[in-house]
Motif scaffolding. Sequence first.
Motif, short mmCIF file in Angstrom:
data_model
loop_
_atom_site.label_atom_id
_atom_site.label_comp_id
_atom_site.label_asym_id
_atom_site.label_seq_id
_atom_site.Cartn_x
_atom_site.Cartn_y
_atom_site.Cartn_z
N THR A 1 39.17 39.65 37.06
CA THR A 1 38.07 39.01 37.80
C THR A 1 36.74 39.36 37.14
O THR A 1 35.86 38.51 36.97
CB THR A 1 38.08 39.46 39.27
OG1 THR A 1 39.37 39.22 39.82
CG2 THR A 1 37.03 38.73 40.08
N ASP B 1 34.57 36.85 42.25
CA ASP B 1 35.13 36.68 43.59
C ASP B 1 34.02 36.31 44.58
O ASP B 1 34.24 35.50 45.49
CB ASP B 1 35.89 37.92 44.04
CG ASP B 1 35.12 39.22 43.83
OD1 ASP B 1 34.03 39.18 43.23
OD2 ASP B 1 35.60 40.28 44.27
N VAL C 1 40.87 33.32 44.25
CA VAL C 1 40.18 34.56 43.88
C VAL C 1 41.07 35.41 42.98
O VAL C 1 40.61 35.98 41.98
CB VAL C 1 39.77 35.36 45.14
CG1 VAL C 1 39.40 36.80 44.78
CG2 VAL C 1 38.61 34.69 45.84
#
Length: 937
Positions: free
Chosen positions: A834, A854, A892
């Motif tokens: 991420t 995210d 996500v």
Amino acid sequence: MAETVNQNPEQIARDKIDKMLSDAGWEIQSKDKINLSASKGVAVREYQTDAGFADYVLFVDRIPVGVIEAKKEDEGHRLTVVEEQSKDYAQAQLKYLKNDPLPFVYESTGTITRFRDFRDPKPRGRNVFSFHKPETIAEWIRKGNSLRDRLTKLPSLNPEGLRPAQIVAINNLEQSFKNNRPKALIQMATGAGKTFTAATFVYRLLKYADAKRILFLVDTRNLGEQAEQEFMTYQPDDDNRKFTELYNVQRLTSGYIASDSQVCISTIQRLYSILKGEELEESAEESNPNESTWMEQQMNKKQPVPVEYTPRVPIEQFDFIVIDEAHRSIYNLWKQVLDYFDAFLIGLTATPDKRTFGFFNENVVSQYTYEESVTDGVNVPYEVYNIETEISSKGGVIESGWFVDRRDKLTRAKRWQQEDEDTEYKRNDLDKKVVNPSQIRNIIKEYKKVLRTTIFPDRFDEQGNYEVPKTLVFAKTDSHADDIIKIIREEFNEGDDFCKKVTYKIDEDPKSVLNRFRNSYHPRIAVTVDMIATGTDVKPLEVLLFMRDVKSINYFEQMKGRGTRTIDSEKLREVSATARSKTHFVIVDAIGATKSKKTDSRPLERKPSAPMKDLLGAVTVGVADEDLFLSLANRLIRLEKQITEKEQEKILEFSGGKNLKQITKELITAFDPDAIENGAQELIKNIPEAERTPAQYEEAKKEAQEKLALEAAKTFNGQLNDYLENVRKEHEQIIDHINIDTVTKSEWEKTSVDQAKKTIQKFTQYLEANKDEIKALSIFYNQPYQRRDITFKMIQDVMEKLRMDKPTLAPDNVWNAYAALEEVKGKAPQDELTALVSLIRRACGIDKELKPFDKTIDENFKNWIFKQNAGKHNRFTSEQMDWLRMIKEHVVSSYHIELDDLDYTPFDSQGGRGKMYQLFGNEMNEIIDELNEVLAA
């Protein structure tokens, strides 16, 4: 006492040469009394050749093998000039014999000796300590070609299983051997596999060059044990057996060297004691000989007790000597060990200094720095977190009238006392003269807090318990270590197993504790003084907590090296279950160690009075200097007036029954003119007075003085020295419970702007260079509409390639670089992938500022829902909203959602794709496509 006074210089040299030959096992014969069968090796004086009379001709098993050209002692500097003369004798015909040219040629003054082997490809003279034994020369002849010839025929190295730096080191080292360079230095960063590299070239030397025996030299027992383990586990690439199944490896634990050992592992201290014919104190191998104290200065001024020829350990005992941590203990006294052997010397070190380069004749065959090792992914980088307290930086005052504890340093017994005057203490007095528990406690409390919030905040398990990463604490002394351990156990609310001391002075086996620290869950924290400061491998270490300062650059680098080791992620999780992978380690600096001024080597003692520890050490290893003996005697006279009866009993026990008065008297007597005079008269009493010469008298005085000095020095040993040093120290420490400390600074050390710019530049350049090769990058740069199609696998591919090509550009490092240059919204995401997406979007210009991806998805989702509800009141039902949120959470973690994903967790437990169709009907596919596009925008 030999009478050499009236002999001429030539005869003195011959007498010395005769003794050297005899010691090495040769029988010396005159030319008119030859009996070649009298011994395996015979040296015949003044043997006639067709080039004249050779000073000595050497025979082994009745066959002529070599010559010795003898010169006066004052012609030592001219030995290279007579090389042609000795070569002529070697190539000449010997009387009565039809001999081939003799291969082994020596030139000697009895003090300086040079040797050439004419079987070498390019024969080159070299200094040797003494002559080789006849048995050795017989073995050389049996093998046919010389070692240096065999070295030129080493096969090419198979690079499989070796790192690039190791390949370079071995290839360059072997080229150095082929060029007959006597010394070579391998500089290789800590953690880059120096010992594995050594095991590889040692194996090749034994197998392909037929080396007889190789010495692996260390300066602590701990390093020797570690090297032994490396050889035991080493498996060559061309054999399915382990090294120790192929060759005999012996770690020396006594004076015995096995005749069939092919690799010997020894401390330099033990080898020195073997050559001196002395027993070694067990404690002598616990820490490396400190080469840069006052003791070194004394050794530079005075000739230390010299090593003499030892027949059971001849100069040819080892063909090669590998010196581990070569920057440390190979100078002055210890250098004699290396000068003694006729062997190639190979140094291994991560941190050479000027002396190291000089000792190895600047023949650096490989230089592989820590920075290069991090770039290659061989080691991990580090970050610095600073903790500072009021008392750590400024000290404190204990005012008169306060009641405080005073603690005995040796017994740790306490007594309660009211102070009758103010005692001011500086930061450097902490944990020596004064112990402030609040100062230690505040550092530990702050460390515990920032571990959870800042340093490694992702180490909570599913039950919400925090797992402390493996931490090594550097303490100043054993007493300081005990204080730290007690407070760590209290503040972390843990038992004894959680935090252990790892020094040589613990009741438990230190190797066992160290092994558990390395391979087991407990202990989580280890506290050491210097046992594992250097050379010890603890791969799962993630934090080094400095609670002591270090003044030596080399020593500090070695200490930092404990944290640099890489470790396989699965292996790391075996001891640290909540860790994902080891991408870096953290130095927590609670003492200013990273900022204090450092010197090239451990600083020399420059005080007018040297530390007593150094005086004791110098006398013990044989430095016989009048100033030294008298200084030590003066200290012991003062000490004798202070010690208790119980302490005097201990001294008697450790000294072999001598009290301090007797010990002091012997030290003074060693240089007392009357005592020396009496000793000299005793030595020459059997020589009639009329025949005595001034030279004999002077020689007798010298011998008497040496005997007195030796007698005084024999008393001192490791146990006695340690005890005297501890008794000498101020017996009590003040325990300052009154001054309460406070933390004044707790923060990451700021990444320098230049460094941050370079990191971001390298990251951006890497993405640019690979944008056409890696699909995800191609989409980010060139096809914005397709960002909705980027999958978890695509991001994983970017991450894996980045790890392989540029491990220093790990997401954490790049994120910190951006944080040093610009306002970053939020902390780095805990998930590396991420974080990587966030960084790629920032570098590509999709986002104008760095923010966690995210959070971007959360914002994009909220905006999309807001638009869907514009003009309508709650377009989606609460059940539909639950499904949309599940889709958002999936994106996500996976960056993209496919229709097939609805058949798996978490959707399947809610009814899967059938349920979604029931909720959204024909809009289902359209919503999935739209969310993929909108959330990745």
